[in-house]
Design an enzyme around this catalytic site. Structure first.
Site, short mmCIF file in Angstrom:
data_model
loop_
_atom_site.label_atom_id
_atom_site.label_comp_id
_atom_site.label_asym_id
_atom_site.label_seq_id
_atom_site.Cartn_x
_atom_site.Cartn_y
_atom_site.Cartn_z
CG ASN A 11 -1.34 1.01 1.27
OD1 ASN A 11 -2.13 2.22 0.51
ND2 ASN A 11 -2.40 1.26 2.63
CD1 TRP A 12 3.60 0.73 -3.00
CD2 TRP A 12 4.12 2.79 -4.76
NE1 TRP A 12 4.69 0.98 -3.79
CE2 TRP A 12 5.11 1.59 -4.56
CE3 TRP A 12 4.10 3.31 -5.72
CZ2 TRP A 12 5.78 0.97 -5.51
CZ3 TRP A 12 5.05 3.42 -6.59
CH2 TRP A 12 5.95 2.36 -6.95
CE LYS A 13 -0.26 3.15 5.05
NZ LYS A 13 0.11 3.38 6.10
CG HIS A 95 -5.68 1.75 5.34
ND1 HIS A 95 -5.30 2.85 6.61
CD2 HIS A 95 -4.70 1.07 5.02
CE1 HIS A 95 -3.61 3.28 6.40
NE2 HIS A 95 -3.74 1.55 5.74
CD GLU A 97 -2.70 5.72 7.05
OE1 GLU A 97 -2.90 4.81 5.40
OE2 GLU A 97 -2.29 5.09 7.23
CD GLU A 165 -2.77 -2.67 7.11
OE1 GLU A 165 -2.04 -2.61 6.98
OE2 GLU A 165 -3.87 -1.38 7.11
N GLY A 171 3.29 1.98 10.66
CA GLY A 171 4.15 3.28 10.66
C GLY A 171 5.10 3.63 11.58
CB SER A 210 6.12 -1.67 11.88
OG SER A 210 5.21 -0.70 11.89
P1 13P Z 1 3.48 0.62 7.90
O1 13P Z 1 3.73 -0.54 6.85
O2 13P Z 1 4.43 1.46 6.62
O3 13P Z 1 3.22 -0.06 9.00
O4 13P Z 1 1.60 0.50 6.81
C1 13P Z 1 0.60 -0.64 7.22
C2 13P Z 1 -0.69 -0.03 6.83
O5 13P Z 1 -1.33 0.56 6.60
C3 13P Z 1 -0.67 -0.94 5.06
O6 13P Z 1 -1.80 -0.45 4.91
#
Ligand code: 13P
Length: 250
Positions: A11-13, A95, A97, A165, A171, A210
Site C-alpha cells: 500500500n503506497w498510500k 483502511h 487512515e 492492521e 508506521g 510495520s
Molecule cells: P506500515 O507497513 O508502514 O506500518 O503501514 C501498514 C499499512 O497501513 C498498510 O496498509
C-alpha cells in the site's frame, strides 16, 4: 484444509509519482517468479501507468479506495469500475487512515466493498484496533465488530481478502507479539467460518503494521496469516522484495 494463495500486498498510500515506477521495474527484474501473489496499490494517479509497467508479468495492481456509487456528482472520488478500467484487479477498502481521515464507517466500507465486487475487483477489507482499545482488552470485540459490519453478505474467498492492521502498529515500528497476531487471526478465521462456511475458511487474512524484511518470516509462520499488507517497506523494491521472498519461503 484449502490452500490459500499467499499474497504480498503493498500500500503506497499518498506516495509516488512517475519516477517511482522504477521501483516496480526493479522488483519485476529481481523477482520474475515471486513464488507468491504480489500486489501493489499505488495512488490512483499511477494505477494505469503501473498496470502498463506490469504487463506481461504476474504482478497485480490495485487501488487504495473506491466510492460506493457507480458514478455521479462526487468530486474527487474514484469508482471501482474506473479502477478496473485503469488496470486494477484489487482495491483496499476501510483502511484505518480512511476511517480516521474521512470518517468512514463499517457501513460505508461494506458499501464500497460491494461496489468493488460489482466491478469485478477483489476487496481488501481492513480492520484493526487502537492502542486504547487493546489496552482495555477490547481487541477481539472491536475487530470482530468491524469484520461483521464491513464484510458484505455476498463475500467469497475469490472476491474478498481481510487485512488485520492494528492502528498502533501502522508506521510506528511497533509490532504485536506473534501470540497477539495469532489470537486475532484465529478469532477472525473462526468468525469467517461461522458466517461463510468453506468460503470463510478459504478467505485470505493478511497482517499489516510495520512489516519489514527483518520480521516478515516470523509473522508469516503465524497460524492464519496468509500474507501481509505493507506500507512503508513496500515503497522500495529491495525491502518489498525481501518481504516477498520471506512469504514465498513460508
Ligand atoms: P506500515 O507497513 O508502514 O506500518 O503501514 C501498514 C499499512 O497501513 C498498510 O496498509
Amino acid at each position: 484444509m484449502p490452500t490459500r494463495p499467499k499474497l504480498a500486498a503493498g500500500n503506497w498510500k499518498m506516495n509516488g509519482t512517475a519516477a517511482a515506477l522504477s521501483e516496480v521495474a526493479q522488483l519485476l527484474a529481481a523477482h520474475p517468479e515471486p513464488g507468491c501473489q504480489v500486489l501493489i496499490c499505488p495512488p490512483a494517479t499511477l494505477v494505469h501507468r503501473m498496470a502498463v509497467a506490469a504487463e506481461g508479468s504476474d504482478m497485480l495492481i490495485g487501488g487504495q479506495d473506491c466510492h460506493g456509487a457507480v458514478s455521479g456528482a462526487h468530486t474527487g472520488d474514484v469508482s471501482a469500475a474506473m479502477l478496473a478500467d485503469a488496470g486494477a484487479s484489487h482495491v483496499i477498502t476501510g483502511h484505518s487512515e480512511r476511517r480516521a481521515d474521512h470518517g468512514e464507517t463499517d457501513a460505508d466500507v461494506r458499501t464500497k466493498s460491494e461496489a468493488a465486487h460489482a466491478a469485478g475487483l477483489i476487496a481488501i477489507i481492513c480492520i484493526g484496533e487502537t492502542l486504547a482499545q487493546r489496552e482495555t482488552g477490547e481487541t477481539l470485540t472491536v475487530c470482530g465488530g468491524q469484520l461483521d459490519g464491513s464484510v458484505p453478505e455476498a463475500a467469497t474467498a475469490a472476491n474478498t481478502v481481510v487485512a488485520y492492521e492494528p492502528i498502533w502498529a501502522i508506521g510506528t515500528g511497533k509490532v504485536p507479539t506473534l501470540e497477539q497476531i495469532a489470537e486475532v487471526h484465529d478469532d477472525l478465521r473462526a468468525r469467517l467460518v461461522a458466517r461463510f462456511g468453506d468460503e470463510g475458511e478459504a478467505m485470505r487474512l493478511l497482517y499489516g503494521g510495520s512489516v519489514k524484511p527483518a520480521n516478515a518470516s516470523e509473522i508469516f509462520a503465524v497460524s492464519n496469516v496468509d500474507g501481509a499488507l505493507v506500507g512503508g517497506a513496500s515503497l522500495k523494491a529491495a525491502d518489498f522484495g525481501g518481504i516477498i521472498a520471506a512469504l514465498a519461503d513460508a
